[in-house]
Design a protein around this motif. Structure first.
Motif, PDB file in Angstrom:
ATOM      1  N   ARG A  35       0.836  -1.207   0.000  1.00  0.00           N
ATOM      2  CA  ARG A  35       0.000   0.000   0.000  1.00  0.00           C
ATOM      3  C   ARG A  35       0.867   1.252   0.000  1.00  0.00           C
ATOM      4  O   ARG A  35       0.589   2.219  -0.711  1.00  0.00           O
ATOM      5  CB  ARG A  35      -0.932  -0.004   1.219  1.00  0.00           C
ATOM      6  N   LEU A  36       1.925   1.244   0.805  1.00  0.00           N
ATOM      7  CA  LEU A  36       2.818   2.392   0.866  1.00  0.00           C
ATOM      8  C   LEU A  36       3.542   2.596  -0.464  1.00  0.00           C
ATOM      9  O   LEU A  36       3.646   3.730  -0.953  1.00  0.00           O
ATOM     10  CB  LEU A  36       3.826   2.225   2.011  1.00  0.00           C
ATOM     11  N   ALA A  37       4.023   1.524  -1.057  1.00  0.00           N
ATOM     12  CA  ALA A  37       4.687   1.625  -2.366  1.00  0.00           C
ATOM     13  C   ALA A  37       3.719   2.185  -3.404  1.00  0.00           C
ATOM     14  O   ALA A  37       4.092   3.046  -4.216  1.00  0.00           O
ATOM     15  CB  ALA A  37       5.207   0.260  -2.794  1.00  0.00           C
ATOM     16  N   PHE A  38       2.489   1.712  -3.389  1.00  0.00           N
ATOM     17  CA  PHE A  38       1.457   2.221  -4.302  1.00  0.00           C
ATOM     18  C   PHE A  38       1.284   3.729  -4.107  1.00  0.00           C
ATOM     19  O   PHE A  38       1.225   4.488  -5.079  1.00  0.00           O
ATOM     20  CB  PHE A  38       0.137   1.482  -4.047  1.00  0.00           C
ATOM     21  N   ALA A  39       1.226   4.160  -2.857  1.00  0.00           N
ATOM     22  CA  ALA A  39       1.060   5.592  -2.559  1.00  0.00           C
ATOM     23  C   ALA A  39       2.225   6.403  -3.115  1.00  0.00           C
ATOM     24  O   ALA A  39       2.016   7.441  -3.759  1.00  0.00           O
ATOM     25  CB  ALA A  39       0.932   5.804  -1.044  1.00  0.00           C
ATOM     26  N   TYR A  40       3.444   5.948  -2.882  1.00  0.00           N
ATOM     27  CA  TYR A  40       4.607   6.661  -3.427  1.00  0.00           C
ATOM     28  C   TYR A  40       4.531   6.740  -4.950  1.00  0.00           C
ATOM     29  O   TYR A  40       4.842   7.775  -5.536  1.00  0.00           O
ATOM     30  CB  TYR A  40       5.914   5.974  -3.014  1.00  0.00           C
ATOM     31  N   LEU A  41       4.117   5.653  -5.586  1.00  0.00           N
ATOM     32  CA  LEU A  41       4.042   5.638  -7.057  1.00  0.00           C
ATOM     33  C   LEU A  41       2.913   6.511  -7.600  1.00  0.00           C
ATOM     34  O   LEU A  41       3.002   6.990  -8.722  1.00  0.00           O
ATOM     35  CB  LEU A  41       3.892   4.202  -7.555  1.00  0.00           C
ATOM     36  N   LYS A  42       1.884   6.716  -6.818  1.00  0.00           N
ATOM     37  CA  LYS A  42       0.800   7.595  -7.260  1.00  0.00           C
ATOM     38  C   LYS A  42       1.189   9.073  -7.128  1.00  0.00           C
ATOM     39  O   LYS A  42       0.649   9.923  -7.811  1.00  0.00           O
ATOM     40  CB  LYS A  42      -0.479   7.312  -6.463  1.00  0.00           C
ATOM     41  N   VAL A  43       2.147   9.357  -6.252  1.00  0.00           N
ATOM     42  CA  VAL A  43       2.547  10.737  -5.971  1.00  0.00           C
ATOM     43  C   VAL A  43       3.833  11.129  -6.704  1.00  0.00           C
ATOM     44  O   VAL A  43       4.031  12.291  -7.033  1.00  0.00           O
ATOM     45  CB  VAL A  43       2.702  10.938  -4.438  1.00  0.00           C
ATOM     46  N   HIS A  44       4.707  10.150  -6.966  1.00  0.00           N
ATOM     47  CA  HIS A  44       6.027  10.436  -7.538  1.00  0.00           C
ATOM     48  C   HIS A  44       6.288   9.597  -8.787  1.00  0.00           C
ATOM     49  O   HIS A  44       5.646   8.581  -9.010  1.00  0.00           O
ATOM     50  CB  HIS A  44       7.128  10.113  -6.506  1.00  0.00           C
ATOM     51  N   SER A  45       7.294  10.003  -9.546  1.00  0.00           N
ATOM     52  CA  SER A  45       7.760   9.191 -10.669  1.00  0.00           C
ATOM     53  C   SER A  45       8.347   7.897 -10.108  1.00  0.00           C
ATOM     54  O   SER A  45       8.634   7.802  -8.914  1.00  0.00           O
ATOM     55  CB  SER A  45       8.830   9.945 -11.465  1.00  0.00           C
ATOM     56  N   VAL A  46       8.560   6.918 -10.959  1.00  0.00           N
ATOM     57  CA  VAL A  46       9.039   5.612 -10.501  1.00  0.00           C
ATOM     58  C   VAL A  46      10.363   5.718  -9.744  1.00  0.00           C
ATOM     59  O   VAL A  46      10.496   5.177  -8.634  1.00  0.00           O
ATOM     60  CB  VAL A  46       9.177   4.617 -11.674  1.00  0.00           C
ATOM     61  N   LEU A  47      11.339   6.383 -10.317  1.00  0.00           N
ATOM     62  CA  LEU A  47      12.645   6.451  -9.655  1.00  0.00           C
ATOM     63  C   LEU A  47      12.602   7.274  -8.373  1.00  0.00           C
ATOM     64  O   LEU A  47      13.245   6.923  -7.379  1.00  0.00           O
ATOM     65  CB  LEU A  47      13.709   6.971 -10.613  1.00  0.00           C
ATOM     66  N   ALA A  48      11.826   8.353  -8.364  1.00  0.00           N
ATOM     67  CA  ALA A  48      11.680   9.146  -7.140  1.00  0.00           C
ATOM     68  C   ALA A  48      10.939   8.325  -6.078  1.00  0.00           C
ATOM     69  O   ALA A  48      11.301   8.365  -4.899  1.00  0.00           O
ATOM     70  CB  ALA A  48      10.934  10.442  -7.424  1.00  0.00           C
ATOM     71  N   ALA A  49       9.924   7.581  -6.500  1.00  0.00           N
ATOM     72  CA  ALA A  49       9.190   6.724  -5.558  1.00  0.00           C
ATOM     73  C   ALA A  49      10.112   5.680  -4.960  1.00  0.00           C
ATOM     74  O   ALA A  49      10.077   5.424  -3.754  1.00  0.00           O
ATOM     75  CB  ALA A  49       8.010   6.059  -6.265  1.00  0.00           C
ATOM     76  N   LEU A  50      10.951   5.078  -5.799  1.00  0.00           N
ATOM     77  CA  LEU A  50      11.892   4.070  -5.308  1.00  0.00           C
ATOM     78  C   LEU A  50      12.837   4.675  -4.278  1.00  0.00           C
ATOM     79  O   LEU A  50      13.067   4.101  -3.204  1.00  0.00           O
ATOM     80  CB  LEU A  50      12.688   3.461  -6.463  1.00  0.00           C
TER      81      LEU A  50
END
Length: 139
Positions: A35-50
């Motif tokens: 769920r947290l990874a999904f949230a980061y990916l909805k808010v940021h680009s893939v590399l920024a989310a990573l």
């Protein structure tokens, strides 16, 4: 209060809660990681989310004295799997509930999706904890 009256938590609120240390160790399981990874990916680009997800997980592990539990290979693999699933979704505005409905396999931890790509010993290795290791198993 009925389920329809419960306010939805935004992706940014989930991120902020986790980063602030408000999430207890005992209440953070595999589905919560997804769920947290999904949230980061909805808010940021893939590399920024990573980058942000990885940093937040390391901080969480350190806060609870469990730095040995962080695994770079698992973290990277899930971020990229979730990003791909988001991109493949035919839902215009994909929310968490719809994502789970479309991708229940990502919420399985034991004998989960990474077992299709990795030998168990590889995922448990010190190398996999420190750096991203490419999949070593094909089914």
């Amino acid at each position: 209060m009925t389920a329809t009256q419960i306010p939805q938590v935004t992706d940014q609120e989930i991120i902020t809660s986790f980063e602030s240390g408000a999430v207890p160790e005992a209440g953070f399981h595999h589905a919560d990681h997804v769920r947290l990874a999904f949230a980061y990916l909805k808010v940021h680009s893939v590399l920024a989310a990573l980058e942000k997800f990885s940093a937040a997980l390391k901080q969480f592990a350190a806060r609870h004295g469990k730095t040995q539990l962080y695994n770079e290979t698992i973290t990277c693999s899930y971020i990229f799997l979730i990003a791909e699933r988001i991109a493949r979704s035919s839902t215009v505005e994909l929310d968490w509930d719809r994502f789970v409905e479309q991708n229940p396999d990502l919420l399985v931890w034991k004998n989960g999706i990474l077992n299709r790509y990795y030998e168990d010993a590889t995922l448990k290795s010190e190398l996999a904890r420190r750096v991203f290791v490419f999949p070593d198993k094909i089914r």
